[in-house]
Design a protein around this motif. Sequence first.
Motif, PDB file in Angstrom:
ATOM      1  N   PHE A   1       0.796  -1.222   0.000  1.00  0.00           N
ATOM      2  CA  PHE A   1       0.000   0.000   0.000  1.00  0.00           C
ATOM      3  C   PHE A   1       0.833   1.280   0.000  1.00  0.00           C
ATOM      4  N   LEU A   2       2.087   1.178   0.402  1.00  0.00           N
ATOM      5  CA  LEU A   2       2.930   2.364   0.498  1.00  0.00           C
ATOM      6  C   LEU A   2       4.061   2.299  -0.515  1.00  0.00           C
ATOM      7  N   SER A   3       4.427   3.436  -1.046  1.00  0.00           N
ATOM      8  CA  SER A   3       5.418   3.501  -2.117  1.00  0.00           C
ATOM      9  C   SER A   3       6.825   3.202  -1.611  1.00  0.00           C
ATOM     10  N   LYS A   4       7.700   2.837  -2.551  1.00  0.00           N
ATOM     11  CA  LYS A   4       9.112   2.621  -2.208  1.00  0.00           C
ATOM     12  C   LYS A   4       9.722   3.912  -1.673  1.00  0.00           C
ATOM     13  N   GLU A   5       9.284   5.036  -2.215  1.00  0.00           N
ATOM     14  CA  GLU A   5       9.791   6.326  -1.756  1.00  0.00           C
ATOM     15  C   GLU A   5       9.508   6.533  -0.267  1.00  0.00           C
ATOM     16  N   THR A   6       8.332   6.100   0.168  1.00  0.00           N
ATOM     17  CA  THR A   6       7.967   6.237   1.576  1.00  0.00           C
ATOM     18  C   THR A   6       8.750   5.269   2.455  1.00  0.00           C
ATOM     19  N   LEU A   7       8.924   4.038   1.983  1.00  0.00           N
ATOM     20  CA  LEU A   7       9.469   2.978   2.835  1.00  0.00           C
ATOM     21  C   LEU A   7      10.987   2.832   2.789  1.00  0.00           C
ATOM     22  N   ASN A   8      11.606   3.109   1.677  1.00  0.00           N
ATOM     23  CA  ASN A   8      13.049   2.881   1.559  1.00  0.00           C
ATOM     24  C   ASN A   8      13.838   3.644   2.624  1.00  0.00           C
ATOM     25  N   GLY A   9      14.616   2.889   3.390  1.00  0.00           N
ATOM     26  CA  GLY A   9      15.445   3.495   4.426  1.00  0.00           C
ATOM     27  C   GLY A   9      14.733   3.762   5.732  1.00  0.00           C
ATOM     28  N   LEU A  10      13.457   3.404   5.814  1.00  0.00           N
ATOM     29  CA  LEU A  10      12.700   3.687   7.038  1.00  0.00           C
ATOM     30  C   LEU A  10      13.074   2.717   8.153  1.00  0.00           C
ATOM     31  N   HIS A  11      13.111   1.426   7.836  1.00  0.00           N
ATOM     32  CA  HIS A  11      13.536   0.427   8.829  1.00  0.00           C
ATOM     33  C   HIS A  11      14.850  -0.185   8.359  1.00  0.00           C
ATOM     34  N   LEU A  12      15.922   0.561   8.586  1.00  0.00           N
ATOM     35  CA  LEU A  12      17.264   0.133   8.194  1.00  0.00           C
ATOM     36  C   LEU A  12      18.074  -0.073   9.468  1.00  0.00           C
TER      37      LEU A  12
ATOM     38  N   GLY B 218      -8.990   6.402  -0.780  1.00  0.00           N
ATOM     39  CA  GLY B 218      -9.125   7.534  -1.692  1.00  0.00           C
ATOM     40  C   GLY B 218      -9.533   8.815  -0.996  1.00  0.00           C
ATOM     41  N   TYR B 219      -9.771   8.747   0.294  1.00  0.00           N
ATOM     42  CA  TYR B 219     -10.102   9.930   1.100  1.00  0.00           C
ATOM     43  C   TYR B 219      -8.847  10.433   1.807  1.00  0.00           C
ATOM     44  N   SER B 220      -8.826  11.720   2.146  1.00  0.00           N
ATOM     45  CA  SER B 220      -7.852  12.174   3.127  1.00  0.00           C
ATOM     46  C   SER B 220      -8.275  11.593   4.470  1.00  0.00           C
ATOM     47  N   LEU B 221      -7.362  11.535   5.418  1.00  0.00           N
ATOM     48  CA  LEU B 221      -7.675  10.889   6.691  1.00  0.00           C
ATOM     49  C   LEU B 221      -8.848  11.570   7.397  1.00  0.00           C
ATOM     50  N   HIS B 222      -8.842  12.899   7.440  1.00  0.00           N
ATOM     51  CA  HIS B 222      -9.936  13.584   8.136  1.00  0.00           C
ATOM     52  C   HIS B 222     -11.269  13.396   7.406  1.00  0.00           C
ATOM     53  N   GLU B 223     -11.229  13.279   6.081  1.00  0.00           N
ATOM     54  CA  GLU B 223     -12.457  12.997   5.330  1.00  0.00           C
ATOM     55  C   GLU B 223     -12.978  11.604   5.645  1.00  0.00           C
ATOM     56  N   PHE B 224     -12.067  10.640   5.766  1.00  0.00           N
ATOM     57  CA  PHE B 224     -12.470   9.271   6.093  1.00  0.00           C
ATOM     58  C   PHE B 224     -13.133   9.229   7.463  1.00  0.00           C
ATOM     59  N   PHE B 225     -12.502   9.874   8.443  1.00  0.00           N
ATOM     60  CA  PHE B 225     -13.102   9.926   9.781  1.00  0.00           C
ATOM     61  C   PHE B 225     -14.510  10.513   9.722  1.00  0.00           C
ATOM     62  N   ASN B 226     -14.659  11.595   8.979  1.00  0.00           N
ATOM     63  CA  ASN B 226     -15.971  12.238   8.861  1.00  0.00           C
ATOM     64  C   ASN B 226     -17.016  11.302   8.269  1.00  0.00           C
ATOM     65  N   GLU B 227     -16.680  10.686   7.141  1.00  0.00           N
ATOM     66  CA  GLU B 227     -17.656   9.893   6.385  1.00  0.00           C
ATOM     67  C   GLU B 227     -17.969   8.554   7.046  1.00  0.00           C
TER      68      GLU B 227
ATOM     69  N   LEU C  95      -0.039   4.159   9.138  1.00  0.00           N
ATOM     70  CA  LEU C  95      -1.427   3.679   9.082  1.00  0.00           C
ATOM     71  C   LEU C  95      -2.338   4.726   8.448  1.00  0.00           C
ATOM     72  N   GLY C  96      -2.120   5.990   8.805  1.00  0.00           N
ATOM     73  CA  GLY C  96      -2.910   7.061   8.206  1.00  0.00           C
ATOM     74  C   GLY C  96      -2.706   7.130   6.706  1.00  0.00           C
ATOM     75  N   LEU C  97      -1.467   6.962   6.258  1.00  0.00           N
ATOM     76  CA  LEU C  97      -1.166   6.975   4.824  1.00  0.00           C
ATOM     77  C   LEU C  97      -1.803   5.781   4.118  1.00  0.00           C
ATOM     78  N   ILE C  98      -1.847   4.633   4.790  1.00  0.00           N
ATOM     79  CA  ILE C  98      -2.496   3.449   4.212  1.00  0.00           C
ATOM     80  C   ILE C  98      -3.994   3.696   4.063  1.00  0.00           C
ATOM     81  N   ILE C  99      -4.616   4.277   5.070  1.00  0.00           N
ATOM     82  CA  ILE C  99      -6.052   4.583   4.989  1.00  0.00           C
ATOM     83  C   ILE C  99      -6.327   5.497   3.805  1.00  0.00           C
ATOM     84  N   GLU C 100      -5.489   6.504   3.611  1.00  0.00           N
ATOM     85  CA  GLU C 100      -5.684   7.433   2.500  1.00  0.00           C
ATOM     86  C   GLU C 100      -5.492   6.748   1.149  1.00  0.00           C
ATOM     87  N   LYS C 101      -4.470   5.900   1.072  1.00  0.00           N
ATOM     88  CA  LYS C 101      -4.181   5.202  -0.187  1.00  0.00           C
ATOM     89  C   LYS C 101      -5.307   4.255  -0.567  1.00  0.00           C
ATOM     90  N   VAL C 102      -5.779   3.472   0.381  1.00  0.00           N
ATOM     91  CA  VAL C 102      -6.783   2.442   0.099  1.00  0.00           C
ATOM     92  C   VAL C 102      -8.168   3.041  -0.123  1.00  0.00           C
TER      93      VAL C 102
END
Length: 362
Positions: free
Chosen positions: A81-92, A183-192, A174-181
């Motif tokens: 769900f998350l891009s290589k740009e986001t994950l690369n080097g995060l858990h090194l 299609g809402y921004s996190l605050h929009e998802f919470f609202n809806e 987790l917030g980024l995964i919610i947005e990716k899956v």
Amino acid sequence: MQKTFELELNNKNVKNAFLQVYSISKKINIQLSDGVFKNGDSVSLKNPFYTASIGKMFTTTSIAILKEEGKLNFNDKIDQFLSKETLNGLHLLDGIESSHKITIAQLMQHTSGLPDYFEDVTIDGTPNIITQLFLKSNKYWSPKECIQFVKDKMKPKFLPGNGYHYTDTEYILLGLIIEKVSGYSLHEFFNEYIFKPLKMNNTYMFLRSLPLKQTEKIAEIYFSEIEISSFKSLTADWAGGAIVSSTKDLITFQKSLISGKFLKSHTLQEMKNWTTETKGMYYGYGFRKIVLNELSPNFPKFDLIGHSGSTGSFLFYCPQLDTHISGTLNQVEATKNALVLIVNILNELYKNHSFLMKLENN
């Protein structure tokens, strides 16, 4: 309960406080608030408050909603769900890249091994973000900036699944995964998906969304004598706890979870996959369980299930008493006081319940 609550306001550091004790079976609904704003205005139940890490319950509930929609599973690897740009080097760690091995469940349960951008020590002595909240109080943090800070300034604690370490970094992901899956921004998802269905009309994300209905100003938060509720830098919290709400709205949310009206019972049961956090405290998927008698033999044999926050906020359910308890002391140094307040309130409720049971038996 009123006297117990007022004792906390006698603490010189506590400027305002909120408390609600609610139980359908015991026909109890006590709502209390007290204190003043800096300008001298009185605080009331109409003023919402910053919930801090209670927000983690909303983030993992959102993940659970997406699971029930068939869009993800708790044990999915996050690199789906998350891009290589986001994950690369995060858990090194020691030259080994393990970001692709982390699962959604590990993020929810704090077992990924990722460091905490808020409180962990940086590798070069740079102030961590909790310090930068004060140094750059006018800074508006984006989720990507928080992730980049972790990559540049911090080191993982252990390999995924090999320990427990409480960290808000996981909740940014987790917030980024919610947005990716979704299609809402996190605050929009919470609202809806949460706020609107449950009519949580006075709940919103700090500096990111508006409440469903007109709401009074947020109650002030203090770090010692410093008022911090006006800090834009609190946006660094995001999916880890940037929700503003009221005791009524929070208990509405918790009731819906426990009753099974909001999530399926088997999903909620999966989220109660407890791992040991510390003595008497266990962590599931965004929920904390406190076994009070394990914390101290002087405490009653009650369990608390829910979450607390670094501002002295709390939202817990006690199954033994079928009681919800929510509120805040709005003071960073008062987190332990908040737990003592909860224990004292539950003791009062238990004594009252026991007395009534004796009367009925006679």
